[in-house]
Design a protein around this motif. Structure first.
Motif, short mmCIF file in Angstrom:
data_model
loop_
_atom_site.label_atom_id
_atom_site.label_comp_id
_atom_site.label_asym_id
_atom_site.label_seq_id
_atom_site.Cartn_x
_atom_site.Cartn_y
_atom_site.Cartn_z
N MET A 1 33.39 52.07 41.86
CA MET A 1 33.19 51.29 40.91
C MET A 1 33.64 49.94 40.96
O MET A 1 34.64 49.67 41.52
CB MET A 1 33.41 52.11 39.52
CG MET A 1 32.80 53.21 39.17
SD MET A 1 33.04 53.97 37.62
CE MET A 1 34.75 54.27 37.93
N SER A 2 33.20 48.85 40.23
CA SER A 2 33.51 47.61 40.15
C SER A 2 34.77 47.49 39.42
O SER A 2 35.06 48.45 38.41
CB SER A 2 32.41 46.75 39.71
OG SER A 2 32.09 46.93 38.29
N ALA A 3 35.48 46.51 39.66
CA ALA A 3 36.88 46.33 38.78
C ALA A 3 36.21 45.93 37.25
O ALA A 3 36.89 46.63 36.32
CB ALA A 3 37.37 45.10 39.01
N ARG A 4 35.05 45.44 36.87
CA ARG A 4 34.73 45.28 35.42
C ARG A 4 34.28 46.78 34.83
O ARG A 4 34.68 46.87 33.90
CB ARG A 4 33.48 44.33 35.45
CG ARG A 4 33.13 43.98 34.00
CD ARG A 4 32.17 43.01 33.81
NE ARG A 4 32.74 41.70 33.92
CZ ARG A 4 32.19 40.77 35.08
NH1 ARG A 4 31.56 41.50 36.23
NH2 ARG A 4 32.88 39.79 35.18
N THR A 5 33.79 47.65 35.36
CA THR A 5 33.32 48.90 35.09
C THR A 5 34.75 49.59 34.79
O THR A 5 34.76 50.24 33.90
CB THR A 5 32.57 49.55 36.17
OG1 THR A 5 31.39 48.92 36.37
CG2 THR A 5 32.13 50.87 35.50
N ASP A 6 35.66 49.53 35.73
CA ASP A 6 36.86 50.24 35.45
C ASP A 6 37.50 49.68 34.21
O ASP A 6 38.02 50.40 33.30
CB ASP A 6 37.82 50.23 36.50
CG ASP A 6 37.62 51.07 37.72
OD1 ASP A 6 36.57 51.87 37.22
OD2 ASP A 6 37.95 50.75 38.85
N ILE A 7 37.73 48.54 34.03
CA ILE A 7 38.20 47.67 32.85
C ILE A 7 37.76 48.03 31.48
O ILE A 7 38.17 48.12 30.54
CB ILE A 7 38.43 46.00 33.13
CG1 ILE A 7 39.22 45.93 34.30
CG2 ILE A 7 38.85 45.66 31.90
CD1 ILE A 7 40.95 46.41 33.93
N ASP A 8 36.45 48.19 31.63
CA ASP A 8 35.40 48.53 30.33
C ASP A 8 35.89 49.76 30.03
O ASP A 8 35.85 50.20 28.76
CB ASP A 8 34.01 48.27 30.64
CG ASP A 8 33.43 46.94 30.75
OD1 ASP A 8 34.17 46.03 30.37
OD2 ASP A 8 32.45 46.80 31.28
#
Length: 329
Positions: A1-8
């Motif tokens: 997963m992308s960093a933005r997905t994980d942060i979301d």
């Protein structure tokens, strides 16, 4: 997963524990991704500590909580040299204090005297602690999140301006709407029921894996690449400059502002605006990002006049007037 997905995902998990404080959750995450320290202020019982714990709980990190009290000593925060006696000789060894963690909660920071508050200065700014002439570096992921109550005065010590300036943002927590407060009641009631259930009745469920630190560092690399135009750089600098020459932007600001913001405010605007843009899925900063985080960046860096305080003018009112008077060129 992308960093933005994980942060979301991190934001979503925090939202499950903190009802009705979406803006506060977003500001905590901005502080994490912008590699800064946060001062969280709100009346008692508004989930300041709970919000910070929710962040640490869902992140792969070492968490430390320091309860600030009037009798706290600097060594209780930083650690100290301890004398060890053993066969064949003796030696001093450094025993790290609770400041040596990834996320440090400085709870009710204004309840400790200035000498204890000052123990945090080097760690917050230079990410290191010097004890007995030896410098000990902090971990790559390190941030201080401090809380304080705005109404309590007895037994408290106002934070020095130099320390206030080291906080990237000053986040205010306000009362939740009535609808959200109903959800808070249900949430806490459910937690109490789960905690008091008989061992055989408790449903065993696997907790989701915490968000890794590598996700935070990856997000930071992406945020560094966010484009900031020359016009936006000038706009941020003009906002900060307006706090230093308020007489050029109207009589009200002249009467209200005694001390303007330091260059740290410009740097904080840049970091937080880029992070805000990244969270919104954009690869560039626009005025909306700057205006969204300006109150959090400015409210603890402005020195208001006695006239402004007497009139009940808040820092947020001053920031709103600055945003109205300063044009994007």
């Amino acid at each position: 997963m992308s960093a933005r997905t994980d942060i979301d995902t991190l934001i979503e998990r925090m939202g499950e524990a903190i009802i009705g404080q979406r803006d506060v959750i977003e500001r905590l995450v901005i502080g994490l991704l912008a590699n800064g320290n946060l001062l969280v202020e709100g009346l008692p019982g508004l989930a300041k500590t709970r919000a910070i714990k929710a962040l640490a709980k869902n992140l792969q990190c070492d968490f430390s909580r320091i309860q600030f009290t009037p009798d706290l000593l600097p060594s209780d925060v930083t650690g100290t040299e301890v004398y060890y006696h053993k066969e064949g000789g003796s030696e001093f060894k450094f025993e790290p204090g609770p400041i040596f963690a990834n996320i440090v909660l400085a709870d009710e920071i204004n309840r400790a005297p200035a000498k204890v508050q000052a123990a945090l200065l080097e760690a917050m700014e230079e990410r290191q602690v010097t004890v007995a002439g030896t410098t000990h570096p902090m971990e790559p992921l390190f941030m201080v999140m401090a809380t304080q109550n705005p109404v309590e005065q007895e037994g408290t010590y106002p934070l020095p301006e130099a320390q206030m300036d080291r906080f990237l943002m000053h986040v205010n927590i306000t009362y939740p709407p009535v609808e959200d407060e109903v959800l808070v009641i249900r949430l806490v009631r459910g937690e109490e029921a789960a905690a008091s259930a008989a061992p055989d009745d408790k449903v065993k469920s696997e907790k989701p894996a915490p968000i890794s630190q590598s996700t935070v560092f990856e997000a930071r690399r992406e945020i560094v690449a966010i484009h900031v135009s020359d016009a936006m750089e000038r706009y941020m600098a003009d906002l900060v400059n307006a706090t230093r020459i308020p007489e050029a932007f109207g009589d009200d600001l002249k009467r209200w502002i005694e001390i303007g913001a330091s260059p740290r405010a410009s740097l904080a605007l840049d970091k937080c605006a880029r992070t805000h843009a990244w969270l919104k899925g954009r690869d560039y900063v626009d005025p909306q990002d700057v205006r969204a985080i300006a109150p959090d960046v400015f409210r603890h860096r402005l020195g208001l006049t006695y006239e402004a305080q007497g009139e009940g003018v808040s820092p947020d009112q001053v920031v709103a007037e600055i945003l109205t008077q300063v044009a994007l060129t």
